[in-house]
Write a protein that holds these residues in place. Structure first.
Motif, PDB file in Angstrom:
ATOM      1  N   ARG A  76     -47.971 -87.482  80.571  1.00  0.00           N
ATOM      2  CA  ARG A  76     -48.953 -87.037  79.581  1.00  0.00           C
ATOM      3  C   ARG A  76     -50.233 -87.859  79.612  1.00  0.00           C
ATOM      4  O   ARG A  76     -51.225 -87.483  78.990  1.00  0.00           O
ATOM      5  N   ASN A  79     -53.154 -85.964  82.017  1.00  0.00           N
ATOM      6  CA  ASN A  79     -54.145 -85.054  81.433  1.00  0.00           C
ATOM      7  C   ASN A  79     -54.526 -85.486  80.010  1.00  0.00           C
ATOM      8  O   ASN A  79     -55.056 -84.709  79.237  1.00  0.00           O
ATOM      9  N   LEU A  81     -52.942 -86.122  77.285  1.00  0.00           N
ATOM     10  CA  LEU A  81     -52.318 -85.695  76.035  1.00  0.00           C
ATOM     11  C   LEU A  81     -51.957 -86.941  75.251  1.00  0.00           C
ATOM     12  O   LEU A  81     -51.816 -86.918  74.040  1.00  0.00           O
ATOM     13  N   HIS A 105     -61.602 -80.952  78.668  1.00  0.00           N
ATOM     14  CA  HIS A 105     -61.153 -79.564  78.589  1.00  0.00           C
ATOM     15  C   HIS A 105     -61.281 -78.875  79.940  1.00  0.00           C
ATOM     16  O   HIS A 105     -60.400 -78.122  80.357  1.00  0.00           O
ATOM     17  N   ARG A 108     -58.492 -80.006  82.167  1.00  0.00           N
ATOM     18  CA  ARG A 108     -57.209 -79.385  81.837  1.00  0.00           C
ATOM     19  C   ARG A 108     -57.198 -77.904  82.200  1.00  0.00           C
ATOM     20  O   ARG A 108     -56.164 -77.351  82.558  1.00  0.00           O
ATOM     21  N   SER A 113     -52.515 -78.212  85.672  1.00  0.00           N
ATOM     22  CA  SER A 113     -51.747 -77.320  84.819  1.00  0.00           C
ATOM     23  C   SER A 113     -50.413 -78.003  84.564  1.00  0.00           C
ATOM     24  O   SER A 113     -50.064 -78.961  85.243  1.00  0.00           O
ATOM     25  N   MET A 114     -49.683 -77.492  83.587  1.00  0.00           N
ATOM     26  CA  MET A 114     -48.482 -78.212  83.183  1.00  0.00           C
ATOM     27  C   MET A 114     -47.333 -77.244  82.932  1.00  0.00           C
ATOM     28  O   MET A 114     -47.524 -76.147  82.430  1.00  0.00           O
ATOM     29  N   PHE A 116     -43.478 -77.219  81.118  1.00  0.00           N
ATOM     30  CA  PHE A 116     -42.796 -78.040  80.112  1.00  0.00           C
ATOM     31  C   PHE A 116     -41.285 -77.861  80.139  1.00  0.00           C
ATOM     32  O   PHE A 116     -40.780 -76.809  80.525  1.00  0.00           O
TER      33      PHE A 116
ATOM     34  N   ASP B 258     -52.887 -77.495  74.296  1.00  0.00           N
ATOM     35  CA  ASP B 258     -53.738 -78.645  74.644  1.00  0.00           C
ATOM     36  C   ASP B 258     -53.784 -78.853  76.147  1.00  0.00           C
ATOM     37  O   ASP B 258     -54.839 -79.080  76.727  1.00  0.00           O
ATOM     38  N   ALA B 259     -52.604 -78.765  76.771  1.00  0.00           N
ATOM     39  CA  ALA B 259     -52.513 -79.068  78.195  1.00  0.00           C
ATOM     40  C   ALA B 259     -53.318 -78.073  79.027  1.00  0.00           C
ATOM     41  O   ALA B 259     -53.761 -78.402  80.121  1.00  0.00           O
ATOM     42  N   PHE B 260     -53.503 -76.855  78.506  1.00  0.00           N
ATOM     43  CA  PHE B 260     -54.294 -75.885  79.257  1.00  0.00           C
ATOM     44  C   PHE B 260     -55.756 -75.879  78.810  1.00  0.00           C
ATOM     45  O   PHE B 260     -56.502 -74.968  79.130  1.00  0.00           O
ATOM     46  N   GLY B 261     -56.120 -76.907  78.052  1.00  0.00           N
ATOM     47  CA  GLY B 261     -57.533 -77.122  77.743  1.00  0.00           C
ATOM     48  C   GLY B 261     -58.111 -76.230  76.674  1.00  0.00           C
ATOM     49  O   GLY B 261     -59.304 -75.953  76.667  1.00  0.00           O
TER      50      GLY B 261
END
Lengths: 353, 352
Positions: A76, A79, A81, A105, A108, A113-114, A116, B258-261
């Motif tokens: 985390r 990016n 977080l 922004h 991200r 990309s993420m 989870f 949040d993670a995708f902005g």
């Protein structure tokens, strides 16, 4: 191979301390205070401690550790977080920590990309809308977002499920949507936070194969978090082992397996099936001179189990190791058996194997 | 003179006490005492006071202390001072609040006029359409239709439509004000800490207590008077549930956003509000129910509608009028509740 490729993400001297006054606690940590002492004396939790990792472009970097080792915290940070207490995070040579909100922004939206552990799909959006989400966030129109979403859903094997809602899908399918969502953003870096941990073993293997298949084609820079050593060894190009917020060992997974430098890691690897994980290239004798008494050819990336099967358990045989049609070494079955001798942690080998 | 004399003496305040003895009106108790003693005998009172046994020592309240020291105000003086203070700031408040709340009057009047001007044979089908659109349920539609036809048949249609019109306007105001306040509360813990005691107060303050200062502030003939009273009372649940709903949105989903902005606006409109919608709708349902409760009480301050009939029932002891109009209010409550709940259920179902 590490020399030729480019470093995509670089973490330098990263510290994370949770508590009311992390900056003050940081000086204590840098003066050599350990995790339990910090908690006792200052009431701060040491999350990450002096993390240095270079992640190569186009490789899968696996960060492995047990729960509480700080691996989810670490990913985390990439990016942002979670904000670090100290250190640097460089993406393509740029310090991400210096970014303002706008640039963050953009990062991200476009670069990272993420995926989870708990999928984290939007329950009020259809599968297709979820898959195209990253593009919508960027401000692209619905048509192009849907087009990309459709394409990637098809790629992960979810054609025909576009108009369903996430809750109507099984866990494995939901995570496929999660992966499609990350892929549809077309980002160079993919962060996968225990992406397959919530799935049952068979589906997990499927998903690992899917990921490797996609990776052969897409060559993304993937940061993968897991607590499962088998998974880590299967996926990793570069393996980082975390314990209590610090790196215990990192490197090529085969290298770690053959030369563990810490009792903690020995403990870990004592449980695994070495024959299935170790590759021919790791135990071969690297030479181009033609050997004598060769019984046949084996691929460099074949695992030892397959070679044992081929030899029928005969330890006197020798094989020629091939890569891309050329000989790169010789494999002596005796070396192979030697490599299978389990490494046992010196102090506490009382664990049930 | 009285039991606490000694304290003022030891504190050296005798002079301050003696300087002025406020006249003012007497309480009924004092008047009675005066009448019984035949002319108010100071010495007699003292004698009684001296004789007070320890167990009957009165609490040193304003009234009791006043007996010992004339400078201490009586409770009566205190309440009249509050009144005085309110009347003093009233004009200033009126200058600010009057134009600010004027649109409420206009809207209430316009909606009343509009609802009443629409003939019943248009209004009832319109309500049926609206019900079906919101609830998509035939049984709710049947309930609404049946209730309105029944109320029209017993000549209560006009009153019911007035009540409905008031609820309609007040609910719009509650949502328009309450949802943003709820969102602000969910974003900031400080805001939440400040707002919750105010909401608690609005919810527990007896409804009549709102009305008294409002009557002083605005004229009883203005419709915003009851409008404000209803909104203050009914806005609470929509604020509370908006705040709760947004705070309850799955943390993992927010993290993904949040993670995708997503920026905060995208997050709010694209994730938080849609996911909090079931809670917000539940809040709106409660708000409608509470405004219906208040609209009856508001008939005391000239709110038209079914409440007027209830009031007539009480004032003139017309049992039948009161009971029938009460039943109509229940009917209205049930149909409003069922149609909003059906709409809420539809939202919930779409997310399953």
């Amino acid at each position: 191979m590490t020399d030729t490729s480019k470093i995509k993400v670089s973490i330098r001297g990263l510290y994370k301390i949770f508590g009311a006054k992390p900056k003050e606690a940081l000086t204590n940590v840098k003066d050599g205070l350990g995790k339990p002492e910090l908690l006792d004396q200052h009431g701060h939790v040491l999350g990450l401690q002096d993390i240095n990792v270079d992640m190569q472009e186009g490789e899968i970097t696996v960060i492995m550790g047990l729960s509480g080792s700080g691996k989810s915290t670490l990913i985390r940070h990439l990016n942002r977080l979670i904000e670090p207490t100290d250190g640097e995070i460089l993406v393509d040579g740029e310090d991400v920590l210096a970014y303002g909100e706008k640039k963050l922004h953009t990062l991200r939206q476009n670069t990272m990309s993420m995926v989870f552990q708990k999928f984290a799909l939007f329950p009020h959006r259809t599968v297709l809308q979820n898959a195209g989400m990253a593009r919508r966030v960027r401000g692209e129109d619905a048509a192009s977002a849907d087009k990309e979403g459709r394409k990637w859903l098809k790629r992960v094997g979810l054609e025909g499920y576009e108009d369903k809602y996430p809750n109507q899908l099984s866990g494995g399918m939901q995570q496929r949507v999660g992966i499609a969502r990350a892929l549809a953003s077309d980002s160079e870096i993919m962060l996968m936070d225990e992406a397959f941990s919530a799935l049952d073993p068979l589906i997990r293997t499927d998903m690992q194969d899917l990921l490797l298949e996609l990776q052969r084609e897409l060559h993304k820079t993937i940061v993968f978090i897991t607590h499962d050593l088998d998974e880590a060894l299967k996926l990793a190009d570069h393996l980082v082992i975390l314990k209590d917020g610090a790196i215990v060992q990192q490197g090529e997974p085969q290298e770690i397996l053959l030369n563990p430098n810490d009792p903690y890691i020995m403990d870990f690897i004592s449980d695994i099936n070495r024959a299935r994980v170790l590759r021919v290239r790791s135990v071969m004798d690297a030479t181009t001179t033609a050997g004598v008494d060769i019984s046949g050819d084996v691929e460099a990336d074949a695992n030892l189990e397959s070679v044992i099967a081929m030899s029928g358990g005969d330890t006197t045989k020798h094989y020629r190791v091939m890569k891309d049609g050329k000989q790169i070494g010789l494999l002596h079955m005796q070396d192979l058996v030697r490599a299978l001798v389990p490494v046992i942690a010196p102090e506490h080998d009382d664990r049930a194997a | 003179m009285a039991i606490y004399d000694g304290i003022f003496k030891t504190l050296g305040l005798s002079d301050w006490c003696a300087t002025e003895d406020t006249g003012g009106p007497m309480t009924m108790a004092e008047l009675l005492a005066q009448a019984n003693n035949g002319g108010g005998d100071a010495d007699g009172a003292e004698a009684v006071a001296e004789a007070t046994p320890l167990l009957e020592t009165p609490f040193p309240s304003l009234d009791v202390l006043h007996k010992s020291c004339g400078s201490v105000p009586r409770t009566r003086d205190m309440t009249s001072a509050v009144e005085e203070a309110f009347l003093n700031v009233k004009d200033g408040m009126k200058v600010v609040l009057d134009p600010l709340t004027q649109p409420l009057s206009w809207l209430l009047d316009a909606s009343l006029a509009g609802f009443q001007a629409t003939p019943w044979f248009i209004m009832i089908p319109l309500l049926m359409l609206l019900t079906y659109y919101a609830s998509r349920s035939w049984s709710v539609l049947a309930l609404v239709t049946g209730s309105f036809l029944f109320m029209a048949f017993i000549d209560h249609y006009n009153y019911a439509i007035q009540t409905l019109s008031i609820i309609f306007v007040c609910t719009i105001f509650c949502v328009a004000l309450g949802v943003p306040i709820g969102i602000a509360m969910s974003k900031s813990n400080t805001m939440q800490r400040i707002t919750i005691p105010i909401l608690d107060m609005l919810q527990t303050l007896p409804t009549f207590v709102y009305l008294i200062p409002l009557i002083f502030l605005f004229s009883v003939t203005e419709s915003k008077l009851y409008g404000i009273a209803i909104i203050l009372y009914a806005i609470v649940p929509v604020i509370r549930l908006t705040d709760l709903g947004i705070r309850l949105v799955d943390k993992d989903v927010i993290e993904a956003a949040d993670a995708f902005g997503m920026n905060s606006w995208q997050k709010l409109t694209g994730v938080q509000i849609p996911l909090a919608l079931p809670n917000i709708m539940a809040g709106i349902n409660q708000t409608i129910m509470m405004s219906l409760a208040m609209v009856v009480i508001a008939s005391l301050v000239s709110a038209p509608g079914l409440g007027v009939l209830v009031l007539r029932g009480i004032n003139n002891l017309e049992l039948g009028v009161g009971l029938v109009s009460g039943f109509c209010i229940v009917l209205l409550a049930v149909l409003l509740d069922r149609s909003t709940k059906a709409a809420l259920g539809r939202i919930n179902a779409s997310e399953k």
